[in-house]
Design an enzyme around this catalytic site. Structure first.
Site, PDB file in Angstrom:
ATOM      1  N   SER A 189       0.787  -1.231   0.000  1.00 30.57           N
ATOM      2  CA  SER A 189       0.000   0.000   0.000  1.00 30.57           C
ATOM      3  C   SER A 189       0.816   1.275   0.000  1.00 30.57           C
ATOM      4  CB  SER A 189      -0.901   0.048   1.228  1.00 30.57           C
ATOM      5  OG  SER A 189      -1.360  -1.200   1.599  1.00 30.57           O
ATOM      6  N   HIS A 217      -5.177  -4.403  -4.041  1.00 34.36           N
ATOM      7  CA  HIS A 217      -4.820  -3.367  -5.023  1.00 34.36           C
ATOM      8  C   HIS A 217      -4.659  -3.934  -6.434  1.00 34.36           C
ATOM      9  CE1 HIS A 217      -4.154  -0.535  -1.788  1.00 34.36           C
ATOM     10  NE2 HIS A 217      -3.389  -1.421  -1.185  1.00 34.36           N
ATOM     11  N   LYS A 248     -11.945  -1.352  -4.359  1.00 34.09           N
ATOM     12  CA  LYS A 248     -10.927  -0.575  -5.064  1.00 34.09           C
ATOM     13  C   LYS A 248     -11.196  -0.656  -6.578  1.00 34.09           C
ATOM     14  CE  LYS A 248      -7.876  -0.586  -1.165  1.00 34.09           C
ATOM     15  NZ  LYS A 248      -7.661  -1.633  -0.156  1.00 34.09           N
TER      16      LYS A 248
END
Ligand SMILES: *Cc1c(COP(=O)(O)O)cnc(C)c1O
Length: 413
Positions: A189, A217, A248
């Site tokens: 991250s 992600h 996301k």
């Protein structure tokens, strides 16, 4: 001790350290130009934001809003119960089936389980698998939800230095515990770097361990068809326990695990964050099916390509622009993902730069220790397919304009 007095003191300490966090109130849909009301102020603004996880710009997509409405019309507003007691609905089942098709090429005999959030998935999976005869080998820079899951599990926990495969191999080799799990983020991250997945899988095979990968992600974003790190790193193994999240790249909310069906069946029986909570509204699962359609279709291809162009452009242009500033300490970390770290170093300078950008109408969050190592305070730029080239040009111009002021004011010469 008086609790209220105590907490007031603690909060004052956060203020003194400039660590107190405040919320903005968004009054429009999530886009890079979302309208925000500042905390406690009457003023609204529409800054150019580089802080969202909406990497493909799907959060405000009309097709997903329409699918959400259609799902609500079909299934109603709430699920009415937990998955094991009445709340499991056709939309949840269809979503799990569809995801199993997505991951069948990567995991033999795959099954999937839908969780309400990634945080809950990680807690549930690590506690259900991490019994007292297990050890969890976790990367030191793993996401908070993996750290918390490991803490709650009965298993032993061994944290290896970030990305250090030699250290991990040494720990695996000397461990005599019956069950071994390697636990890692796919994309980290704070630096946007990608874990060495093939090496991790090889170590898992060599040491009879399982590989739990949190692809928050990467899901929807990485890989030719958006299958995330499994597709990007070409992972094929029964040992893979894959976690994807939908808040996301997929533009919605929720998470899932894809793994061998025996593992998934065990999670269904034992993952407490799956069992003891209300099932996500079926309309969300219904909209997630529409999100998967977008992700695997031409629109997903175009959005992934746009994001990749933004990443490549920033990696090329920003370092050159910063190099032209004499004595400027800023540097852009090498990252091939939407997360682009602009490392400043000094805490106060980082905060000052973030504040100056804010005043100039750009939102780029400052990240400081202990979230990142001391001396590496940074601006964390998140790119999205919803940004335009002009947005990126504005970011570079603003950094070039404001970085020298800040470094001159706050850094020793
Ligand atoms: C965002 C994130 C999560 C949490 O997912 P939610 O669905 O938002 O709860 C978990 N792991 C990682 C690595 C993340 O970045």
């Amino acid at each position: 001790m008086n609790l209220l007095v105590h907490l007031d003191q603690q909060l004052a300490l956060l203020d003194a350290l400039a660590l107190r966090r405040r919320r903005h109130v968004a009054t429009t849909a999530c886009t890079p130009h979302q309208t925000l009301a500042a905390p406690g102020a009457e003023t609204v603004s529409t800054p150019l934001a580089f802080c969202s996880n909406d990497y493909l710009g799907l959060a405000a997509h009309p097709a997903l809003a329409a699918a959400l409405a259609e799902g609500a019309a079909r299934y109603g507003a709430g699920s009415g119960g937990s998955h094991l007691i009445g709340g499991h609905c056709a939309a949840h089942a269809a979503l799990e089936q569809r995801l199993a098709q997505w991951y069948a090429p990567y995991i033999p005999e795959v099954a999937t389980l839908f969780f309400s959030t990634g945080y809950m998935a990680n807690l549930g999976i690590l506690t259900a698998l991490g019994s007292s005869d297990a050890v969890l080998f976790t990367d030191k820079l793993n996401h908070a939800s993996l750290i918390d899951g490991a803490r709650l599990a009965d298993a032993q926990v061994e944290r290896y230095p970030h990305g250090n495969m030699d250290n991990l191999a040494m720990r695996l080799a000397r461990s005599t515990v019956a069950l071994k799990f390697i636990v890692t983020d796919s994309v980290f991250s704070m630096d946007g770097d990608i874990a060495p997945m093939q090496e991790l899988l090889a170590l898992a095979q060599q040491h009879d361990a399982w590989l739990v990968v949190d692809d928050a992600h990467g899901f929807g974003v990485l890989g030719r068809h958006g299958r995330g790190i499994a597709e990007y790193a070409d992972l094929h193994s029964e040992r893979l326990i894959y976690i994807g999240t939908f808040g996301k790249g997929a533009g919605l909310s929720g998470a899932f695990v894809a793994a061998h069906r025996t593992i998934v069946e065990w999670l269904l029986q034992r993952a407490r964050t799956y069992i003891f909570t209300t099932a996500t509204p079926p309309a969300v699962a219904h909209a997630l099916l529409a999100s998967l359609d977008l992700l695997e279709g031409a629109e997903g291809d175009a959005r992934r390509a746009a994001l990749q162009r933004h990443v490549a452009w920033l990696q090329e242009r920003l370092p050159a622009a910063l190099a032209s500033l004499p004595g400027c300490p800023l540097r852009l970390g090498a990252s091939q993902t939407a997360i682009q770290p602009v490392i400043v170093g000094d805490n106060a300078a980082t905060l000052a730069l973030s504040a100056r950008l804010d005043a100039a109408g750009l939102r780029v969050p400052a990240i400081r220790p202990p979230t990142v190592p001391a001396g590496t305070a940074r601006l964390r730029v998140s790119l999205s397919a919803a940004h335009t080239r002009a947005d990126l040009e504005r970011l570079v111009a603003a950094l070039v304009e404001h970085a020298p002021q800040v470094s001159a004011a706050t850094l020793p010469a």
